[in-house]
Write a protein that holds these residues in place. Structure first.
Motif, short mmCIF file in Angstrom:
data_model
loop_
_atom_site.label_atom_id
_atom_site.label_comp_id
_atom_site.label_asym_id
_atom_site.label_seq_id
_atom_site.Cartn_x
_atom_site.Cartn_y
_atom_site.Cartn_z
N GLN A 263 16.48 -4.58 94.17
CA GLN A 263 16.30 -5.82 94.92
C GLN A 263 17.34 -6.88 94.58
O GLN A 263 17.79 -7.60 95.46
N HIS A 264 17.70 -7.01 93.29
CA HIS A 264 18.50 -8.15 92.88
C HIS A 264 19.66 -7.83 91.94
O HIS A 264 20.56 -8.63 91.82
N ILE A 265 19.61 -6.71 91.26
CA ILE A 265 20.59 -6.42 90.22
C ILE A 265 21.54 -5.32 90.69
O ILE A 265 21.11 -4.25 91.10
N ASP A 266 22.83 -5.59 90.60
CA ASP A 266 23.83 -4.59 90.93
C ASP A 266 23.76 -3.48 89.88
O ASP A 266 23.85 -3.75 88.68
N PRO A 267 23.59 -2.23 90.28
CA PRO A 267 23.44 -1.13 89.32
C PRO A 267 24.63 -0.99 88.38
O PRO A 267 24.46 -0.64 87.21
N ASP A 268 25.84 -1.25 88.87
CA ASP A 268 27.02 -1.14 88.00
C ASP A 268 27.02 -2.23 86.93
O ASP A 268 27.37 -1.98 85.78
N ILE A 269 26.63 -3.43 87.31
CA ILE A 269 26.56 -4.52 86.34
C ILE A 269 25.46 -4.25 85.32
O ILE A 269 25.63 -4.48 84.13
N PHE A 270 24.33 -3.73 85.78
CA PHE A 270 23.24 -3.38 84.87
C PHE A 270 23.71 -2.35 83.85
O PHE A 270 23.42 -2.46 82.66
N GLU A 271 24.46 -1.35 84.31
CA GLU A 271 24.96 -0.33 83.39
C GLU A 271 25.88 -0.93 82.33
O GLU A 271 25.77 -0.61 81.15
N ILE B 185 24.05 -2.82 79.59
CA ILE B 185 23.47 -1.98 78.55
C ILE B 185 24.57 -1.28 77.74
O ILE B 185 24.60 -1.37 76.52
N ARG B 186 25.46 -0.58 78.44
CA ARG B 186 26.47 0.25 77.76
C ARG B 186 27.35 -0.57 76.81
O ARG B 186 27.64 -0.13 75.69
N ILE C 137 13.63 -8.68 69.34
CA ILE C 137 14.80 -7.82 69.47
C ILE C 137 14.54 -6.50 68.76
O ILE C 137 14.34 -6.46 67.55
N ASP C 138 14.51 -5.43 69.53
CA ASP C 138 14.29 -4.10 68.96
C ASP C 138 15.46 -3.19 69.32
O ASP C 138 16.38 -3.60 70.02
N GLU C 139 15.43 -1.99 68.80
CA GLU C 139 16.46 -1.01 69.14
C GLU C 139 16.32 -0.62 70.60
O GLU C 139 15.22 -0.54 71.13
N ILE C 140 17.42 -0.38 71.25
CA ILE C 140 17.41 0.01 72.64
C ILE C 140 17.33 1.52 72.73
O ILE C 140 18.21 2.23 72.25
N ASP C 141 16.25 2.01 73.33
CA ASP C 141 16.11 3.44 73.59
C ASP C 141 16.40 3.64 75.07
O ASP C 141 15.53 3.43 75.92
N GLY D 52 15.52 5.08 85.47
CA GLY D 52 16.66 5.03 86.35
C GLY D 52 18.00 4.83 85.67
O GLY D 52 19.03 4.89 86.32
N TYR D 53 18.00 4.62 84.37
CA TYR D 53 19.27 4.43 83.67
C TYR D 53 19.75 5.77 83.13
O TYR D 53 19.08 6.42 82.35
N ALA D 54 20.92 6.18 83.57
CA ALA D 54 21.44 7.49 83.18
C ALA D 54 22.31 7.41 81.93
O ALA D 54 22.55 8.40 81.26
N GLY D 55 22.82 6.22 81.63
CA GLY D 55 23.67 6.05 80.44
C GLY D 55 24.91 6.80 80.59
O GLY D 55 25.70 7.27 80.05
#
Length: 56
Positions: free
Chosen positions: A14-22, A25-26, A43-47, A53-56
Motif C-alpha cells: 500500500q505505501h512502502i516501495d519494496p526496493d526501499i524496504f529491502e 533491512i539489508r 531493539i532486538d536482533e533482526i530475524d 514477504g522479505y526474501a533477503g
C-alpha cells in the motif's frame, strides 16, 4: 524492532516501495532508525526469516 519491521512489511503493498524496504533491512538502516527512535529494550536482533514477504 522485529515487530516494527513486520508492521512496515504489511504496509508494503500500500505505501512502502519494496526496493526501499529491502535496502532498509539489508543495509541495516533500520538499526539507525531504531537507535534514534526506540527505547533500548525495544531493539532486538533482526530475524529476517520472520518478516513475511522479505526474501533477503
Amino acid at each position: 524492532m522485529s515487530e516494527l519491521l513486520r508492521r512496515i512489511e504489511r504496509l508494503e503493498d500500500q505505501h512502502i516501495d519494496p526496493d526501499i524496504f529491502e535496502v532498509f533491512i539489508r543495509e541495516r538502516v533500520c538499526l539507525d532508525y531504531a537507535e534514534a527512535f526506540l527505547d533500548p529494550e525495544q531493539i532486538d536482533e533482526i530475524d529476517e526469516s520472520l518478516i513475511p514477504g522479505y526474501a533477503g
